[in-house]
Scaffold this active site. Structure first.
Site, mmCIF file in Angstrom:
data_model
loop_
_atom_site.group_PDB
_atom_site.id
_atom_site.type_symbol
_atom_site.label_atom_id
_atom_site.label_comp_id
_atom_site.label_asym_id
_atom_site.label_seq_id
_atom_site.Cartn_x
_atom_site.Cartn_y
_atom_site.Cartn_z
ATOM 1 N N HIS A 140 0.821 -1.216 0.000
ATOM 2 C CA HIS A 140 0.000 0.000 0.000
ATOM 3 C C HIS A 140 0.855 1.267 0.000
ATOM 4 O O HIS A 140 0.437 2.305 0.493
ATOM 5 C CB HIS A 140 -0.948 0.002 1.209
ATOM 6 C CG HIS A 140 -2.070 -0.998 1.098
ATOM 7 N ND1 HIS A 140 -2.796 -1.457 2.175
ATOM 8 C CD2 HIS A 140 -2.587 -1.645 0.016
ATOM 9 C CE1 HIS A 140 -3.704 -2.324 1.760
ATOM 10 N NE2 HIS A 140 -3.591 -2.463 0.459
ATOM 11 N N CYS A 166 3.638 14.238 -6.216
ATOM 12 C CA CYS A 166 2.883 15.366 -6.784
ATOM 13 C C CYS A 166 1.769 14.827 -7.686
ATOM 14 O O CYS A 166 2.021 14.011 -8.579
ATOM 15 C CB CYS A 166 3.807 16.279 -7.586
ATOM 16 S SG CYS A 166 2.895 17.588 -8.425
ATOM 17 N N CYS A 217 6.319 22.267 -9.465
ATOM 18 C CA CYS A 217 5.228 22.733 -10.344
ATOM 19 C C CYS A 217 4.028 23.298 -9.592
ATOM 20 O O CYS A 217 3.037 23.660 -10.212
ATOM 21 C CB CYS A 217 4.792 21.585 -11.260
ATOM 22 S SG CYS A 217 3.724 20.388 -10.434
ATOM 23 N N SER A 270 -6.336 -7.830 9.847
ATOM 24 C CA SER A 270 -7.713 -8.346 9.860
ATOM 25 C C SER A 270 -8.023 -9.029 8.526
ATOM 26 O O SER A 270 -9.021 -9.735 8.406
ATOM 27 C CB SER A 270 -8.700 -7.207 10.109
ATOM 28 O OG SER A 270 -8.570 -6.230 9.093
ATOM 29 N N ASN A 291 -1.972 -13.204 15.893
ATOM 30 C CA ASN A 291 -2.948 -12.136 16.118
ATOM 31 C C ASN A 291 -3.572 -12.371 17.501
ATOM 32 O O ASN A 291 -3.821 -13.519 17.852
ATOM 33 C CB ASN A 291 -4.041 -12.202 15.025
ATOM 34 C CG ASN A 291 -4.841 -10.911 14.904
ATOM 35 O OD1 ASN A 291 -5.303 -10.366 15.895
ATOM 36 N ND2 ASN A 291 -4.998 -10.438 13.679
#
Ligand code: OAD
Length: 255
Positions: free
Chosen positions: A129, A137, A161, A200, A224
């Site tokens: 991710h 940008c 920019c 999860s 977990n």
């Protein structure tokens, strides 16, 4: 006779031994989620005290909302960034780095955007991710280390920019970076053991990786404190506990 607590402790220790045994015979692929960084002071997304209790993900982590109102979304991202930039790896990250150095781990696929695996010394980290250590940008796609950008006035603008800068994490509505997707699938298809830590496993497509590994014959070892939706379907061995407590025990057993 053992008390119930002593019985549970015995089963737990037996499971740690078994996990170490399975990892020792191969190179494991690791999949991590936000639970592994809780002990570093970074809140998870779901559950009690999770980020999505405080913020609406559709509102704050969607690319469409970000484009419409980057300033509002940046308020949450700045709050996360301020925590992440000070955070240190905890014993769970450090144990995985050590296990990689000892030759027991081929790669870590992480959903986390905090860079803590790398800070811990892990070398082969696939950021599924993206991360928030860099900013991109929206206009010219130039990347900047976040530390080099002044976040005093939001949204930050591209020095080149003047386009709006966005954390280089995957927002809802954005694709997974192609290279991360391809490398993860390759790793998962080859592995014999997958270690799933602190997730999860509800966000796709990453949630399908353990199932893919399982279908190719791999063992799935899950760590977990709470059962996840994987536990009763794909998990082979469930080590119920906090990552920062369980992983050092697995490492100790490997030693
Ligand atoms: P979640 O917040 O959905 O899940 C965190 C998991 O960590 C839960 O299963 C907890 O039980 C577990 N947990 C809590 N404390 C733990 C500890 N000390 N040790 C081990 N586990 C612990 O987080 P993720 O599964 O990472 O995506 O969430 C997946 C994705 O949802 C994120 O990457 C993010 C989010 O929306 C995007 O932003 C695209």
């Amino acid at each position: 006779m053992f008390s119930q607590e002593e019985g549970q402790e015995l089963v737990f220790r037996k499971n740690i031994k078994e996990a170490a045994e399975r990892i020792r015979n191969t190179k494991a692929v690791v999949l991590t989620g936000s639970g592994i960084s809780v002990a570093s002071g970074i809140m998870p997304f779901r559950g009690k005290g999770g980020l999505w209790e405080k913020y609406d993900p559709e509102e704050m982590a969607s690319i469409h909302t970000f484009r419409r109102n980057p300033r509002a979304a940046w308020v949450m991202h700045k709050e996360i960034y301020d925590v992440v930039k000070e955070a240190l790896p905890n014993p769970a990250h450090l144990s995985l780095a050590r296990m990689e150095a000892m030759g027991y781990i081929s790669s870590i696929i992480t959903q986390n955007v905090d860079g803590l695996h790398q800070k811990a010394g892990s070398k082969t980290v696939i950021e599924f991710h993206g991360n928030i250590i860099k900013l991109i940008c929206l206009d010219c796609s130039k990347l900047y280390p976040a530390v080099e950008i002044d976040l005093g006035s939001l949204p930050p603008l591209c020095p080149a920019c003047k386009g709006v800068l966005k954390p280089d994490a995957v927002f809802f509505g954005e694709p997974i970076p192609r290279e991360a997707l391809d490398r993860s699938q390759e790793e998962v298809q080859q592995c014999q053991v997958m270690l799933v830590v602190g997730t999860s496993a509800v966000v796709e497509p990453v949630a399908s990786l353990p199932r893919l590994a399982k279908n190719r014959g791999a063992d799935i070892i899950e760590i977990n404190p709470q059962p996840s939706q994987l536990t009763s379907s794909v998990t082979t061995l469930f080590l119920q506990g906090k990552a920062e407590e369980v992983l050092p025990k697995v490492l100790e057993e490997l030693n």
